[in-house]
Design a protein around this motif. Sequence first.
Motif, PDB file in Angstrom:
ATOM      1  N   ASP A 227       0.828  -1.205   0.000  1.00  0.00           N
ATOM      2  CA  ASP A 227       0.000   0.000   0.000  1.00  0.00           C
ATOM      3  C   ASP A 227       0.863   1.256   0.000  1.00  0.00           C
ATOM      4  O   ASP A 227       0.563   2.227  -0.706  1.00  0.00           O
ATOM      5  N   ARG A 228       1.929   1.229   0.787  1.00  0.00           N
ATOM      6  CA  ARG A 228       2.814   2.393   0.816  1.00  0.00           C
ATOM      7  C   ARG A 228       3.479   2.593  -0.536  1.00  0.00           C
ATOM      8  O   ARG A 228       3.604   3.713  -1.025  1.00  0.00           O
ATOM      9  N   GLN A 231       1.491   4.485  -3.122  1.00  0.00           N
ATOM     10  CA  GLN A 231       1.211   5.895  -2.852  1.00  0.00           C
ATOM     11  C   GLN A 231       2.422   6.801  -3.011  1.00  0.00           C
ATOM     12  O   GLN A 231       2.323   8.006  -2.800  1.00  0.00           O
TER      13      GLN A 231
END
Length: 341
Positions: A227-228, A231
């Motif tokens: 997820d990081r 982004q």
Amino acid sequence: MSLPTTLLGDGLHVSALGFGGMALSDVYGATDPDDGVRTLHAALDAGVTFLDTADVYGTPREGTTGPSGTNEELIARVLADRRDEVALATKFGITGQVGSGVTPTRGDRDYVRQACENSLRRLGIDTIDLYYMHRRQLDVPITETVAAMAELVAEGKVRHLGLSEVTATELAEAAAVHPIAAVQSEWSIWSRDIEAHVVPRAAELGVGLVPYSPLGRGFLTGTVTADRVAQTMLSKQPRFAEHFDANQTVVDVVREVAAELDATAAQVALAWVYAQGAAYGVPTVPIPGTRSAHRVVENAGAVSLRLSPDQKARLDAAAGLVQGGRNFSFATDDWISSGRE
């Protein structure tokens, strides 16, 4: 708290571990400047007094396209009270925004001087301890750029010169113009291409190595999530975006060694960098970045950590498990030294 010091090239002494300031700006996601200042103070308190920044690190300013310098301005808040404790490194040469996909460079004399003056103003200091050419302008001879940098040394605006992501040949050409204290290039368990030419030439010339991203932009710590990645600018690097799951096998090896040493994965990854520098006979000072004060203290523990020959060999072998190159897909192959070797 204090750490041992390391003698890089040209008589430059720095703390055995440095701090990479880029992560304190909005490169890997939104940040709080006040938190960044607290982390920097924690670094100095832990004996990590070699601070690294660049004019291009930071939040883009509205209506501008060049280096914002906001990371330098953040570090200036700490230098205002603790300048005497710090060996400060900054850089020039990239004229676009980090992570924007646009990476123009300049290395002409006028720009070198202009960039230095701008950095001194933002940092609020009279002299930069270590001034790096961040990336080459490939149609300007490196000797011309280094000659301009040498003028800054003669004028007392800079103490030592450094180069980032240069080839072995470029390093030798530059060192013939002025002593070079350090080469800053990516070097870690999973980024070892500079060992083919650059590291041996640095050892030959008496130039220190300052590895950036020694923790593989955090991947080797095992704390980076998919997820990081999605982004941040990490999504533009294949080994994160396309090979995230496959590259966990490398992290598994690091974790195994960490468990044996009652250490953290980050400490083991940094200990490997120190061991590799010693194997090549080149003074080596990694500059991991973090937003967290307690991670700074954790990283400092790597300075005294020692790997057994078996542990070192297993970590060496882990490099063969890495999938995907270290270059970012938005940049040309010549953006890093291995693309020009």
